[in-house]
Scaffold this active site. Structure first.
Site, short mmCIF file in Angstrom:
data_model
loop_
_atom_site.label_atom_id
_atom_site.label_comp_id
_atom_site.label_asym_id
_atom_site.label_seq_id
_atom_site.Cartn_x
_atom_site.Cartn_y
_atom_site.Cartn_z
N LYS A 201 2.57 2.01 -5.19
CA LYS A 201 3.27 1.48 -6.35
C LYS A 201 2.53 1.78 -7.64
CE LYS A 201 3.30 -2.60 -4.45
NZ LYS A 201 2.88 -2.23 -3.09
N ASP B 285 0.82 -1.22 0.00
CA ASP B 285 0.00 0.00 0.00
C ASP B 285 0.85 1.27 0.00
OD1 ASP B 285 -2.41 -1.57 0.27
OD2 ASP B 285 -1.91 -1.80 2.38
N GLN C 57 1.90 -6.10 -2.98
CA GLN C 57 2.24 -6.14 -1.55
C GLN C 57 3.59 -5.43 -1.30
OE1 GLN C 57 1.40 -9.56 -2.82
NE2 GLN C 57 -0.72 -9.33 -2.31
N GLY D 32 -4.01 -4.30 -4.34
CA GLY D 32 -4.66 -3.30 -5.19
C GLY D 32 -3.77 -2.10 -5.43
N HIS D 33 -3.87 -1.53 -6.62
CA HIS D 33 -3.18 -0.30 -6.95
C HIS D 33 -4.23 0.75 -7.26
CE1 HIS D 33 0.49 -2.45 -6.97
NE2 HIS D 33 0.49 -2.85 -8.23
N ARG E 47 -10.69 -2.53 4.17
CA ARG E 47 -10.38 -2.44 5.60
C ARG E 47 -9.55 -1.20 5.89
NH1 ARG E 47 -7.78 -8.31 6.85
NH2 ARG E 47 -6.76 -7.84 4.88
#
Length: 428
Positions: free
Chosen positions: A16, A13, A223, A40-41, A302
């Protein structure tokens, strides 16, 4: 031209997607080399925001070929939904190339992932429940499903039946769930074959030929370093190797072809899920970081755990990845603080420790030793040159650079792709 690797230097997070997108117009291929849709990006272009999970960020650059490498595990339903969503927004996705050797996530992987995590109770790891771990387990156990199997229904059905001999025993006898029907699983996966077929190829050969032709290949991990299965805060990790070494195994590019490794480093620290986090904040400052930084997981939704910058982690990432440059993101989030603490070392059992402890128990008990830097209380989102930043913001960047042991080449000062300051060109 040699290849370039982009890695997360914390717990993921870090931003990237923005870094990849910034470089996307100047590279020929962008390769996702590990992970699945558990990451996720987020990329912001003008007024448009794109949340990508399986697709490389290069999908948004019209002259770049996006590649999903052999090290990725693919949920075909999620992939097609993501492609459809981009197509509906006018993005050309025809350039996507997918490794025939990438592994597939089937419905039984997702089911096992969810029930296993619930079964662990308070000892749960905090997985996303998307079947990533079980798919990698089958890969290592040599009962996995590969993308190429979609085009041979006989082989696919045989492999699913073999895998379910074990998985159904676990589901029924351990978790009191219904057994899954191999034929139904096969039919679901086969329904994606025709749509995916035009995208599937030998991506290792494709990328090596591109490098031979002098083209630029950017390899992006999902990640972050501390979620690496070998080098992260085990067992609170992902099931693959996001570190730079994983780029070779997950893409089919040899290590001698990589010339630069860029670490993405947030100006503070966050993580999602369980596990140790020495600088985590439980006060108003932590809540401010979360709100100002928009710290909500792109994939999970989250709230991220937030804390001050952790220099021992950055030093560790520099060493493990062989980093040549850092891209420091979200410096603008710190503009609202009068004082900004930075963790420069840990106290463990009364002793000062400057490096990430090798012992898991020690890391769980590590207490941060802080040095406090003055804040700048100035909006920096319009800065485009390093000298445009307030002196105290410049000092913060230089301090991070010194502590991390690697130069900070790019600084992010806002969400938009243009909100960046380049100190050293990442491609020259």
């Amino acid at each position: 031209m040699p290849a370039i690797v982009l890695v997360g230097a914390q717990w993921g997070d870090e931003g990237k997607g923005k870094a990849t997108d910034l470089l996307g117009g100047r590279v020929d291929y962008v390769v996702r080399y590990q992970g699945g849709n558990n990451a996720g990006h987020t990329v912001v272009i003008g007024d448009e925001k794109y949340a990508l999970h399986l697709l490389p960020s290069g999908i948004l650059s019209p002259n770049t070929v996006p590649v999903i490498g052999n090290g990725v595990v693919i949920d075909p339903g999620v992939l097609l939904a993501e492609l459809t969503g981009l197509q509906e927004r006018g993005i050309d996705t025809s350039r996507l190339r997918i490794s025939a050797n990438a592994h597939l996530i089937a419905s039984y992987h997702i089911e096992v992932d969810k029930v296993s995590e619930r079964y662990l109770g308070k000892a749960r790891i905090g997985t996303t429940g998307r079947g990533i771990g079980p798919a990698y387990m089958d890969k290592v156990g040599r009962i996995g499903l590969r993308v190429q199997d979609l085009f041979d229904p006989g082989i696919l059905r045989d492999k699913i039946s073999a895998a379910l001999e074990n998985r159904n025993q676990v589901l029924v006898k351990v978790f009191n769930r219904r057994a899954m029907d191999p034929d139904r699983v096969a039919e679901e996966l086969l329904s994606y074959a025709d749509t995916l077929r035009p995208h599937v190829t030998d991506t290792g050969l494709l990328l090596n030929r591109a490098l031979d032709a002098g083209e630029v290949v950017l390899l992006e991990g999902s990640q972050g370093t501390l979620l690496d299965i070998d080098h992260g805060t085990y067992p609170f990790v992902t099931s693959s190797n996001p570190t730079s070494g994983g780029a070779c195994a997950g893409s089919g590019i040899g290590p001698t072809r990589i010339s630069r490794v860029i670490g993405i480093l947030k100006a503070y620290t966050t993580r999602v899920g369980a596990g140790p986090f020495p600088t985590e904040l439980f006060d108003a400052d932590g809540e401010a970081l979360r709100i100002i930084g928009g710290e909500v997981g792109v994939t999970t939704g989250r709230n991220r755990r937030c804390g001050w910058f952790d220099a021992p982690i950055a030093r560790y990432a520099t060493r493990v990845n062989g980093l040549t440059d850092y891209f420091l993101t979200k410096l603008d989030v710190l503009s609202g603080f009068d004082q900004i603490p930075v963790c420069v070392a840990y106290q463990i059992d009364g002793e000062r420790v400057d490096e990430l402890p090798a012992n898991q128990t020690d890391f769980h008990h590590a207490k941060p030793i802080y040095e406090s830097l003055p804040g700048w209380r100035t909006d920096i989102s319009a800065a485009r040159e390093f000298d445009d930043l307030p002196v105290k913001a410049q000092d913060y960047v230089r301090f991070i650079e010194e502590q991390a042991g690697c130069r900070v080449s790019v600084v992010g000062v806002g969400q938009d792709r243009s909100a960046t300051i380049t100190r050293h060109d990442l491609l020259t």
